[in-house]
Design a protein around this motif. Structure first.
Motif, PDB file in Angstrom:
ATOM      1  N   ARG A  58       0.809  -1.225   0.000  1.00 34.23           N
ATOM      2  CA  ARG A  58       0.000   0.000   0.000  1.00 34.23           C
ATOM      3  C   ARG A  58       0.843   1.277   0.000  1.00 34.23           C
ATOM      4  O   ARG A  58       0.314   2.368   0.199  1.00 34.23           O
ATOM      5  N   SER A 130      -7.701 -13.156  -4.261  1.00 33.41           N
ATOM      6  CA  SER A 130      -8.497 -11.947  -4.461  1.00 33.41           C
ATOM      7  C   SER A 130      -7.971 -11.165  -5.659  1.00 33.41           C
ATOM      8  O   SER A 130      -6.769 -11.161  -5.938  1.00 33.41           O
ATOM      9  N   VAL A 132      -7.806  -7.328  -7.073  1.00 32.54           N
ATOM     10  CA  VAL A 132      -7.944  -5.925  -6.689  1.00 32.54           C
ATOM     11  C   VAL A 132      -7.635  -5.079  -7.914  1.00 32.54           C
ATOM     12  O   VAL A 132      -6.531  -5.112  -8.438  1.00 32.54           O
ATOM     13  N   ASP A 135      -7.352  -0.523  -6.714  1.00 31.08           N
ATOM     14  CA  ASP A 135      -7.518  -0.443  -5.252  1.00 31.08           C
ATOM     15  C   ASP A 135      -8.894  -0.858  -4.756  1.00 31.08           C
ATOM     16  O   ASP A 135      -9.205  -0.691  -3.569  1.00 31.08           O
ATOM     17  N   VAL A 137     -11.470  -4.122  -4.368  1.00 29.52           N
ATOM     18  CA  VAL A 137     -11.570  -5.575  -4.475  1.00 29.52           C
ATOM     19  C   VAL A 137     -12.807  -5.933  -5.302  1.00 29.52           C
ATOM     20  O   VAL A 137     -13.870  -5.334  -5.149  1.00 29.52           O
ATOM     21  N   GLN A 161      -2.342 -12.607   2.435  1.00 30.85           N
ATOM     22  CA  GLN A 161      -2.244 -11.144   2.549  1.00 30.85           C
ATOM     23  C   GLN A 161      -3.239 -10.698   3.618  1.00 30.85           C
ATOM     24  O   GLN A 161      -4.133  -9.902   3.370  1.00 30.85           O
ATOM     25  N   PHE A 165      -4.897  -6.530   3.032  1.00 31.27           N
ATOM     26  CA  PHE A 165      -5.967  -6.806   2.076  1.00 31.27           C
ATOM     27  C   PHE A 165      -7.093  -7.637   2.684  1.00 31.27           C
ATOM     28  O   PHE A 165      -8.227  -7.527   2.253  1.00 31.27           O
ATOM     29  N   THR A 169      -8.120 -13.783   1.061  1.00 28.57           N
ATOM     30  CA  THR A 169      -6.817 -13.637   0.410  1.00 28.57           C
ATOM     31  C   THR A 169      -5.784 -14.632   0.938  1.00 28.57           C
ATOM     32  O   THR A 169      -4.595 -14.346   0.894  1.00 28.57           O
ATOM     33  N   VAL A 173      -3.041 -12.323  -3.866  1.00 28.61           N
ATOM     34  CA  VAL A 173      -3.775 -11.230  -4.497  1.00 28.61           C
ATOM     35  C   VAL A 173      -3.208 -10.998  -5.895  1.00 28.61           C
ATOM     36  O   VAL A 173      -1.992 -10.989  -6.089  1.00 28.61           O
ATOM     37  N   LYS A 175      -3.224  -7.953  -8.404  1.00 31.03           N
ATOM     38  CA  LYS A 175      -3.481  -6.519  -8.270  1.00 31.03           C
ATOM     39  C   LYS A 175      -3.243  -5.838  -9.619  1.00 31.03           C
ATOM     40  O   LYS A 175      -2.140  -5.909 -10.171  1.00 31.03           O
TER      41      LYS A 175
END
Length: 755
Positions: A58, A130, A132, A135, A137, A161, A165, A169, A173, A175
């Motif tokens: 992040r 997951s 994402v 930003d 989900v 994660q 997150f 997860t 993830v 992303k």
């Protein structure tokens, strides 16, 4: 209404698509498609690798400084992969430990990281990996198929994660980050590609500047393929299939009046009119996992209807305030998806009791459809982060998730002209909230530690009803209320052996909330409780030879307690949740990038994943007919699966790429780019059988082109699946050896421009 065959677009249609893109982008030339990589920087032109930054934790960081397994795709690698008009499944096998499959075609992708995933095909299925996107989900598997275009990078975070997150997860993830507008930027790109089967891509993006505080970026994608598979059975309601028209667009608006505040707004949508996955009866040769002799990829025989439609749209607001040593982030997201997908599950025509029938044995007809409507997902996150020029920094926040939808499952009588025979309706509501925090502390200039903790509370409600079903008594009024709460987190240390080399170790936990499988025609409702995961990982990341090479390597082991599994098909033709007491996975992951010469860039990645189900008492139904199960039987039609690998979990995944540049005296550049990926064999189902074991699969691509005017223009010829290998990539356990295959070889030309 009969689903009409999709025709090859005429020149007028292609020009119309290009003009639509032009009006949308304002300055895009007539017909454009496919992302354009930015011109090579002076550093990369000199044979030096550029620094890779990621936001896996992040914050924007050098990938070498992140103490976990993170793999990325960006620039030309993504551009090459998307040239053949593929969907998000093109990412499969392109980084270590990532596999993606679908029994729905371009919809409902199912993700597996380190062999850990979920093959469940129901609309309310939860996945341990997951997705994402910008930003936000995307929880529903039907949202996860949103096309990838105009991306700055793809990050794959392997392993749990559980702190930053959160829920669902434990596997990792994926992303995706779009190219965002910037104040003062007016750049853009566009491109047109056209290839075999009428495959056409139109992709373009343009940034706009509005004074000193406003900026915008508009991106669009149009993908088309002709229906290239012919139905040899007459009369059939669907004569040709496997084509698609897939459209997507994204509009972003940035407001940044100064350095202390920014607001990025995002609106996006997708419309797909295409084909559901084509199931083909008895295409696997009994006693082997080969396709039957004389198999023709461009032919199938069915008396059912095949169609698929998806409409999705959403938006987000990402706000950031800076107050000296602190920053407050607010991320608000709303998503909605509506679908209808219909196909012939038996994969053939007629039935053994209603001849003529075929190909091969068709025990009884089964034509079904699934629809999702009334869907809405709302998410909200508030996160505060420190910005100290000190050894200690931290993040903390709260998160809220709310989703509701109505899922319809239809049955049709193929022998009766496709008349509807059943309807099951499931209504589900899910809410989740979490509080989380993490910190990073530099113990010494060389040694740092990170730790994170998250507490999550989940609630899920399901109500099922049925109409016009002979077995409706087991469905009507069934319901479930599930609730879970769980702390999860991670702790890691990183040590700098030298300015170029870091080593790290990490322990992480994650969990997946309880799941419920609605009652259906062939089985009652089933429930599986909370699933918990703990992972151990250690690795090294290093820049070599004055940044002419980069390597990362890690080893890992994970344990899953109360693993949720889905028993699909079998003699009872059911879709039932099962629970294994334990499952394990272990292996390694490797990434290597290197300039062999200033003009030759080579990359390679590999992973080994050994997964195992550990439950000596767990049994599942064997195949309905035709296959050779190799697991021990319990003597009552079921088989013990203790020791089996997880489904769709290849032991080996590897990929290599090479790009060779030949500069010209006029300042242009000829180039050759090739990429190859390998995936070892997989089990399609929980039990092991000879026939339903997917063959090891290697896919290659080639691209030859010319760049000129400082990289502003590019023309290239390309090939995807260059060897034209055809294999079964999945099966339908439906009393016969029904399966589906990979995409065909695609050859084409592409023109790209930047402005």
């Amino acid at each position: 209404m009969v689903h009409r065959a999709r025709r090859r677009p005429s020149r007028r249609q292609l020009c119309h698509a290009g003009l639509t893109a032009s009006s949308l982008m304002l300055a895009v030339p007539a017909a454009l498609a496919q992302a354009v990589s930015p011109p090579a920087s002076p550093a990369s032109a000199a044979g030096v690798l550029q620094t890779v930054t990621v936001t896996a934790e992040r914050r924007t960081e050098n990938i070498k400084d992140v103490p976990s397994s993170v793999s990325t795709l960006s620039g030309e690698k993504l551009d090459v992969l998307t040239s053949g008009g593929q969907d998000i499944r093109l990412l499969s096998g392109r980084v270590p430990s990532l596999n993606i499959e679908s029994s729905f075609g371009r919809a409902f992708p199912r993700f597996y990281i380190r062999g850990y995933g979920n093959p469940d095909f129901r609309a309310n299925a939860s996945q341990p990996v997951s997705l994402v996107y910008d930003d936000v989900v995307l929880e529903s598997p039907l949202l996860k198929g949103f096309p990838i275009f105009d991306l700055s990078r793809v990050e794959v975070l392997a392993g749990p994660q559980g702190s930053l997150f959160g829920r669902n997860t434990p596997g990792g993830v994926v992303k995706l980050d779009s190219v965002a507008p910037e104040i003062g930027a007016v750049d853009g790109y566009g491109s047109l590609s056209y290839g075999t089967f009428g495959t056409a891509n139109v992709e373009a993006a343009k940034s706009f500047a509005f004074g000193s505080a406003w900026a915008a970026r508009v991106s669009m994608l149009y993908q088309h393929r002709d229906d290239w598979v012919n139905n040899t059975h007459a009369p059939g309601p669907t004569r040709r299939t496997e084509g698609y028209d897939d459209r997507a667009a994204r509009i972003q608006l940035l407001y940044k009046p100064g350095s202390d505040f920014s607001a990025l707004f995002n609106a996006h949508g997708r419309s797909l009119d295409g084909s559901a996955r084509v199931f083909r009866a008895n295409i696997i040769k009994k006693g082997t996992n080969d396709l039957v002799d004389g198999f023709e990829p461009n032919e199938f025989s069915t008396d059912g209807r095949n169609e698929q439609r998806i409409t999705s749209y959403g938006g987000s607001a990402r706000l950031r305030w800076i107050f000296g040593d602190y920053a407050l982030n607010s991320i608000t997201g709303i998503e909605s998806v509506h679908t209808y997908s219909r196909g012939d599950i038996d994969g053939g025509y007629g039935a053994s009791f209603a001849p003529p029938s075929g190909p091969g044995f068709i025990p009884f007809p089964s034509e079904t459809a699934g629809a999702l409507h009334g869907h809405r997902q709302v998410t909200q996150e508030f996160r505060v982060e420190s910005r100290y020029a000190a050894p200690l920094n931290w993040q903390a926040g709260v998160y809220y998730f709310n989703e509701k939808f109505i899922s319809d499952s239809y049955g049709y009588n193929s022998l009766g002209g496709g008349a509807q025979t059943s309807l099951l309706t499931d209504t589900q509501k899910s809410t989740s909230w979490a509080a989380f925090g993490s910190l990073k502390y530099d113990l010494t200039p060389a040694l740092s530690m990170r730790a994170g903790l998250r507490y999550t509370k989940d609630k899920k409600e399901l109500v099922s009803n049925a109409a016009a079903i002979p077995l409706g008594s087991q469905v009507n009024g069934t319901s479930a209320e599930l609730s879970d709460s769980k702390p999860s987190g991670d702790i890691s240390v990183l040590y700098k052996l030298s300015p170029a080399t870091n080593v790290y170790a990490r322990i992480a936990t994650g969990y997946r909330g309880s799941s419920v499988q609605p009652a259906g025609l062939f089985g009652p409702q089933s429930i599986a409780g909370q699933e918990d995961t703990v992972s151990y990982e250690a690795g090294i990341k290093s820049d070599l030879f004055d940044k002419r090479a980069r390597v990362s390597f890690n080893v890992f082991h994970y344990d899953v307690k109360n693993l949720q599994l889905t028993e699909v098909g079998g003699g009872g033709n059911s879709n039932t949740l099962k629970v294994a007491k334990k499952a394990t996975g272990q292996g390694f992951e490797l990434n290597l990038d290197a300039y062999a010469t200033p003009n030759l860039l080579l990359t390679a990645s590999a992973s080994y994943n050994a997964t195992k189900i550990k439950d000596p008492n767990l049994v599942v139904a064997g195949c309905g007919g035709g296959c050779t199960v190799t697991n021990p039987s319990n003597g009552a039609g079921s088989f013990f699966i203790d020791g089996n690998a997880l489904p769709n979990a290849p032991k080996w995944i590897a990929t290599v790429t090479g790009r060779y540049a030949i500069p010209t005296a006029s300042g242009g550049e000829w180039f050759v780019y090739t990429d190859w990926s390998y995936r070892s064999k997989v089990n399609f189902f929980l039990y092991e059988s000879v026939e339903f074991t997917g063959k090891a699969y290697t896919e290659g691509g080639l691209r030859i082109g010319y760049l000129w005017n400082d990289g502003k223009y590019e023309v290239a010829a390309f090939a995807r699946n260059i060897t034209n290998k055809v294999v079964a990539t999945g099966g339908i356990d439906f009393n016969n050896l029904t399966g589906f295959i990979n995409d065909p070889r695609t050859l084409g030309l592409q023109f790209k421009t930047q402005f």
